[in-house]
Structures are given as C-alpha cells and as structure tokens.
Design a protein around this motif. Sequence first.
Motif, PDB file in Angstrom:
ATOM      1  N   LEU A 182       6.291  12.181  -2.106  1.00 42.34           N
ATOM      2  CA  LEU A 182       5.483  12.930  -3.273  1.00 42.34           C
ATOM      3  C   LEU A 182       6.264  14.197  -3.845  1.00 42.34           C
ATOM      4  O   LEU A 182       7.930  14.545  -3.697  1.00 42.34           O
ATOM      5  N   SER A 183       5.722  14.048  -5.115  1.00 45.21           N
ATOM      6  CA  SER A 183       6.524  15.055  -5.699  1.00 45.21           C
ATOM      7  C   SER A 183       6.147  16.688  -5.984  1.00 45.21           C
ATOM      8  O   SER A 183       7.332  17.628  -6.198  1.00 45.21           O
ATOM      9  N   ASP A 184       5.978  16.872  -4.704  1.00 43.33           N
ATOM     10  CA  ASP A 184       6.525  17.960  -4.213  1.00 43.33           C
ATOM     11  C   ASP A 184       7.488  18.428  -3.046  1.00 43.33           C
ATOM     12  O   ASP A 184       8.010  19.370  -2.554  1.00 43.33           O
ATOM     13  N   GLY A 185       8.430  17.060  -2.765  1.00 41.49           N
ATOM     14  CA  GLY A 185       9.144  16.998  -1.686  1.00 41.49           C
ATOM     15  C   GLY A 185       8.768  17.046  -0.393  1.00 41.49           C
ATOM     16  O   GLY A 185      10.213  16.628   0.016  1.00 41.49           O
ATOM     17  N   THR A 186       7.526  16.784  -0.318  1.00 44.97           N
ATOM     18  CA  THR A 186       7.350  16.093   0.861  1.00 44.97           C
ATOM     19  C   THR A 186       7.059  14.656   1.389  1.00 44.97           C
ATOM     20  O   THR A 186       6.985  14.322   0.225  1.00 44.97           O
ATOM     21  N   THR A 187       7.172  14.146   2.263  1.00 49.12           N
ATOM     22  CA  THR A 187       6.984  12.809   2.525  1.00 49.12           C
ATOM     23  C   THR A 187       6.171  12.797   3.874  1.00 49.12           C
ATOM     24  O   THR A 187       5.752  13.172   4.282  1.00 49.12           O
ATOM     25  N   ILE A 188       5.659  11.392   4.505  1.00 57.11           N
ATOM     26  CA  ILE A 188       4.187  11.083   4.398  1.00 57.11           C
ATOM     27  C   ILE A 188       4.581   9.682   5.177  1.00 57.11           C
ATOM     28  O   ILE A 188       5.011   8.715   4.436  1.00 57.11           O
ATOM     29  N   ASP A 189       4.385   9.435   6.642  1.00 61.18           N
ATOM     30  CA  ASP A 189       4.843   8.052   7.082  1.00 61.18           C
ATOM     31  C   ASP A 189       3.641   7.450   7.057  1.00 61.18           C
ATOM     32  O   ASP A 189       2.881   8.120   7.268  1.00 61.18           O
ATOM     33  N   PHE A 190       2.782   5.691   6.647  1.00 54.70           N
ATOM     34  CA  PHE A 190       2.164   5.290   6.793  1.00 54.70           C
ATOM     35  C   PHE A 190       3.029   4.083   8.050  1.00 54.70           C
ATOM     36  O   PHE A 190       3.264   3.450   8.490  1.00 54.70           O
ATOM     37  N   GLU A 191       1.401   3.589   8.910  1.00 56.37           N
ATOM     38  CA  GLU A 191       1.661   2.578   9.401  1.00 56.37           C
ATOM     39  C   GLU A 191       0.971   0.919   8.264  1.00 56.37           C
ATOM     40  O   GLU A 191       0.366   0.848   6.972  1.00 56.37           O
ATOM     41  N   VAL A 192       1.624   0.064   8.318  1.00 58.27           N
ATOM     42  CA  VAL A 192       1.363  -1.588   7.341  1.00 58.27           C
ATOM     43  C   VAL A 192       1.750  -2.391   8.438  1.00 58.27           C
ATOM     44  O   VAL A 192       3.029  -2.285   9.270  1.00 58.27           O
ATOM     45  N   ASP A 193       1.072  -3.469   9.088  1.00 61.16           N
ATOM     46  CA  ASP A 193       1.375  -4.061   9.592  1.00 61.16           C
ATOM     47  C   ASP A 193       2.153  -5.033   9.261  1.00 61.16           C
ATOM     48  O   ASP A 193       2.251  -5.268   8.328  1.00 61.16           O
ATOM     49  N   ALA A 194       3.088  -5.834   9.863  1.00 58.58           N
ATOM     50  CA  ALA A 194       4.622  -6.214  10.415  1.00 58.58           C
ATOM     51  C   ALA A 194       4.261  -7.505   9.613  1.00 58.58           C
ATOM     52  O   ALA A 194       5.423  -7.796   8.030  1.00 58.58           O
ATOM     53  N   PHE A 195       3.127  -8.450   9.531  1.00 57.77           N
ATOM     54  CA  PHE A 195       3.347  -9.389   9.364  1.00 57.77           C
ATOM     55  C   PHE A 195       2.887  -8.974   7.202  1.00 57.77           C
ATOM     56  O   PHE A 195       3.209  -9.672   6.239  1.00 57.77           O
ATOM     57  N   ARG A 196       1.631  -8.103   7.332  1.00 57.23           N
ATOM     58  CA  ARG A 196       2.101  -7.943   5.498  1.00 57.23           C
ATOM     59  C   ARG A 196       3.098  -7.490   4.948  1.00 57.23           C
ATOM     60  O   ARG A 196       3.666  -7.816   3.607  1.00 57.23           O
ATOM     61  N   LYS A 197       3.785  -7.151   4.914  1.00 56.24           N
ATOM     62  CA  LYS A 197       4.418  -5.975   5.043  1.00 56.24           C
ATOM     63  C   LYS A 197       5.770  -7.187   5.199  1.00 56.24           C
ATOM     64  O   LYS A 197       6.150  -6.621   3.972  1.00 56.24           O
ATOM     65  N   HIS A 198       5.067  -7.617   5.528  1.00 55.31           N
ATOM     66  CA  HIS A 198       6.740  -9.507   5.230  1.00 55.31           C
ATOM     67  C   HIS A 198       6.728 -10.003   4.291  1.00 55.31           C
ATOM     68  O   HIS A 198       7.333 -10.366   3.152  1.00 55.31           O
ATOM     69  N   CYS A 199       5.462 -10.238   3.950  1.00 62.16           N
ATOM     70  CA  CYS A 199       5.024 -10.815   2.814  1.00 62.16           C
ATOM     71  C   CYS A 199       5.260 -10.022   2.087  1.00 62.16           C
ATOM     72  O   CYS A 199       5.772 -11.025   0.728  1.00 62.16           O
TER      73      CYS A 199
END
Lengths: 475, 212
Positions: free
Chosen positions: B161-178
């Motif tokens: 984020l532009s305020d310097g913080t970060t956020i982790d997110f989940e994503v389906d492994a197959f979708r990510k690969h594609c």
Amino acid sequence: MAGKTLYDKLWDQHLVKQSDDGLALIYIDRHFIHEVTSPQAFEGLRIAGRKLWRVGANIATPDHNVPTTTVERSAGLDGIEDPIARIQIKTLDDNCDELGITEYKINDPRQGIVHVVGPEQGATLPGMTIVCGDSHTSTHGALGALAQGIGTSEVEHVLATQCLRARKMKNMLVRIDGALRRGVTAKDLVLAVIGKIGTAGGTGYAIEFGGDAIAALSIEGRMTVCNMAIEAGARAGMIAVDQKTIDYCHGRTMAPTGAEWDTAVIAWRDLVSDDDAVFDEIVALQAEDIAPQVTWGSSPEMVASITDRVPEPAAEKDATRRNSLERALTYMGLKGGQPIKNIPLDKVFIGSCTNSRIEDLRAAAEVVQGQKVSDSIKLAMVVPGSGLVQKQAEAEGLHQIFIDAGFEWREPGCSMCLAMNADKLEEGEHCASTSNRNFEGRQGFGGRSHLVSPAMAAAAAIAGRFVDVREMGEG
Amino acid sequence: MKAFSQHQGIVMPLDRANVDTDMIIPKQFLKSIKRSGFGPYLFDELRYKDKGEPDMDCSTRPLNKDFVLNQSLYQGANVLLGRQNFGCGSSREHAPWSLEDFGFRCLIAPSFADIFYNNCFINGMLPIVLDSAIIDELFDKVNATEGFTIAVDLETQKLSLSDGTTIDFEVDAFRKHCLLNGLDDIALTLEDADLISAFESKHKKESPWLFA
Ligand code: SF4
C-alpha cells in the motif's frame, strides 16, 4: 464411510481427472447455447483452429433477443427490427449451421427460453452434467442433474474439450418440511429461502433442495426453485430423482426408449442423497410459515411477505447494509414502513425461465378468469416460455382468458425478464414480474421490478396493486 | 490470455454490496458479438445520466458527477475496491471484459460471486478476497488519502500500500500459475485429450442414453 450426497454422486460419475490441488476436469453431457454468450466462443474456437469435441452434446435456441410481438415475429429472422439483435441471432444460426449443431430457430415451434426448452425436449435428463452460458442453468437441476451456468470462455472450453475445469463445491441442504399453504407456490418458497440465507448465502455451495414440501412440488415447480438457486449465490441447485421425475421424462423426444429406458430408470433411482450423507451446511424452513412473497428492493434478498411492510433503514445497525437499504428504497421510490400492498404498479410481466411453463400460465389464468386488468395498469403481458408451451396454452384456451382480461399474449422468449428486446420498463415504472432478478435497470433503465409468483402477478394486474392471493376466495 | 504478475495503481472505492453484473455492464451492450470495446460502457447506468445504447459515442454524454468513477480523484484508477458478493447475478463475461477494457485488472473485495470470480481469472484479471475487517480498513485509508495506490505482486502474493504497509493474500495455485504464465485453459485441457476420450467411451457404454 459416510454416504454420498446427490451432488457427490453426480460429481463422481463425471470426474475425468482430479489433480492434487483439488482442481478437476468434469465431463459435460449436455451443452445448451443461446445467442448472447456464444458468438465470442465460436469465434475463439475458429481463431484457434480447434474443432468441436462432440457435436451431439450441443443444443441451441435464440431466446434473449428475440422480439415477442406476433407482427415482428411473423417475418422470422429478417423481420427483427433491431439490426444488432438480428446480427446476433443470425450469428448463432450461422455458427450452428456450420458446425451441424441442432438449433431450434426463431420460428421453430420448439424455440423458446433455453431453460424451458431443454427439459421439454428431454434434452435435460437425470444424471446429466449440464452447462450453458447463462446463470439460470441451475434450473435443470430439478431433474436430478448437475447443471450450472458458465461464462463465455468456458463455453468455448466446453465446445473444444467437452469438459469443464472445476473445483468441487461444498454441499448445502435446504430442507423445507411440512406443506405449503393454499396460494403459496414454488416461487414464494424459493424467495423465502433467499430472504433467509441472502444472495451470497449459497456462494461456494451446490444446493440440494429437499423435504416434504419439495417432494410435493411438481417437476415444473421444482424447476422454479432450482432456477433461483443462483439468486441465493449457488451455481447449482438440484433435487433428488423420484417417480415424478421419471414420469416427467417418459416419452420426451430425446429421452431413451425400450430397454434403454429401463436401464436408465434403474440408474436414475439412485440419484438421491444417501441417508447418511453429510452436508456442510443445512438450512431448514417450515413450509407453513411461508406466505406469498413480494420483493420490495433491488436484490432478490430484499423480500417480504405480502402482509408485511417495507423495512425501515433506521432500524438497521450495520452501516453497509443500511446503506444498501437506503439506496434500494431511493431507487425503488418507496418509503420505509410502507405496506407492501400499497406499492403502486404500472406494468405486469408473466414470463421468464422462472415462471413461463404451462402450470405457471394455468395458475395465472385461474386468477384472471372472468376479470379485467385494472385501468391503472399500462401494460400486462404474458410471454410463454416456449413455442410448445404457447401451443398447449392456446389449446387449453388460456390465451383467450388473458386476452379477454386485457393482457397481451406474446410469442416465446426472455422478453421483459432482461429487456434486451423492445419489452421494457420506462424510468420509474413499477412492475409485478414473475422473473428472477430485480436488479437496478434489469427490466429497463430506471425500472422498478417486484418479483412475485404467477398467481400474485395475475392478482396484482386485476387489482392494480399487490393483493394477497390467499384472500381471493377458494379457487 | 494476457499474463499477470505485477500491477500497480490508484484504487477506486466502490462502496456498495452486491454489485451485480447487470450494473457492471447493462444488457443492451450484450448484443455485441465482439469481446472488446466494452470499457466506455462500464457501469453505464451509474456513470452517465442518459440512457446508453451500443455504439454510442460516450465522450459527449452527460456524466453523473456523483459516481465515484467520474470523480477527479480516481481518474486513471486501475484497482477496484469493492464490498461483499461482488459480481453477482448473470454469468455474462462481458462484465470482466468491460472492467478489463477500462483498465481494472485487479479487484479486491471480501467476497465475489462464483461465476464472476472464475471469469476474471480466465481473462487475465486477479480478484483478491480479503477479510471484511481488512476491507473496512482499506476503505478508510482510500477515502482519507488522495491518490492512494496499491501495488500487487502475484508471485509473492503481496499487496504493497502507498502508506508503506503490506497485506498478504491467498490465491489458488493453479490460477496463479495460469495468470503468471498467461496460459490458455483450453490448451492445457487438451493435453488430457486421451483421458477425456477414454472417459467418454466408458461413459457412453454405461449410459448410452446420454449420447442420443
Ligand atoms: S428468461 Fe431471463 S433469466 Fe431466464 S434465461 Fe432469459 S434472460 Fe435469463
């Protein structure tokens, strides 16, 4: 080991490949196609130089864009006044002709809303996996099938591979015990379910509808229920096979015959959830508690009983929800606390894949018989779901009952359910509609839709406002 | 499909729940037989004051200044922040097509409707699901800060984020690969053509009525 749900069985029977990460390939038995979500898929197939995997799996019919007035319909494709709609329907015709896909074209007596046509032709059978580029594909689950809507890229995927890439959904059982009261229909039942679990309540689930009240419904009533599973967020809705399902399929054009029929019936009888099957979620409703429903807002979950009032936003604590309430009331031109029965009406629409089958038209005609549409209603229309429904209704004289009362009797298609053709609401108009979506602008720019059952819509047309069909005497 | 690995830009907050696909792209634009050109009609009924029709020149249409997309703060935004059940309703893929055509390749919400969610990935877009509490915070930040941006890194599954913080997110492994590799679903499935054919023969033998 725990038993299997109906969904588990349908899934297992069509599993081509299961990857470790949960992703699977599911074989598709039937693919329905209409003009709006298919052109880009056919084009994609052509550009990639791929061939159609199995031509016989596909059945097409134009429905979303077709005009419904007899005059415009009489000249067939060439008579369609809207040039863009004409091109889209012609594109479907051309694609089907080129690839040899069975299509019930615009004035074929079998043409109609794809979800009405499929079961009618026996193209929808128990145990099938069914897809269509349309979210209301869930309708076909009423026959014990796994049916779901897909996007256009997936349409192309199914054309090319006969498979769908999918991840198994969770199982939800929506159980309606008891018996519906007189005047309360499948439509009221499903609206009450959506009112209870919300439009995202079924997200990520395949919903099985069960219980005494579901078993007591006709197959057409079950289609109405499964049709709106998507409005509860579930991609698929389904109902176990019973004798009614089997009787419904018997003798339909594409249903098996002879010895094959007997074998099929044995297989279909197993399409029920096992007694010891485990559901991830169970929702139970009591049928006697359900009254005729009317939506007052711009989402199907914004629904109330006919005897209720529009809710007061001030009473809502959650800010986001209060916000949507206020926005919906502004859009709908209603006030919090207003009785549902006081909502003024301008138009009445009886039709759509939710409620345009013969039983729906009979239920509406029964209310309309010998009465007149109120002077305050600018337009009341009945749009049969298919050419065959239309023919049947005309054979029974239902069309005359509607016409005599002042309704317009139209040609089959989606019509004012989504208003892609000329049938639409004008800004600010309120409509009692038997369709499935009351989103902003759905039935026309600025239009205000209220979802109800066919009997309720018919009664509203006569009274010029919403009335409780239960108070209309024994009928 | 276009590959997606990193994406950065101004965040547009769309503070309403149950944004349906009819709202994202109204039906009259579905008459098109093309896949592109839907951007100018994205959120048509909210965005313009007049009634939109296909092939209309949108540059001269009266804008609804109250709609967030038209506010000067969010010009050029390419990350959309939404509320629950985003993309519900119709299966129309024209909805992701119009968002993508407009420039929104990343959508963030507490929940998405199933069909829409799936349609996004297939079109090289990344829908990210975050906890409602985090979404609430994001809305607060975006509303409080002019030009608030988010940088998305799919590989590491991180939002900066532009305020310097970060956020982790989940994503389906197959979708990510594609997404990362811009892979075409159909080509991948056709690698299993033999498997599909074998299944089909067996299925036909067991349930011939399905092939009538
Ligand atoms: S009748 Fe309405 S909901 Fe049903 S397929 Fe047609 S447009 Fe969709």
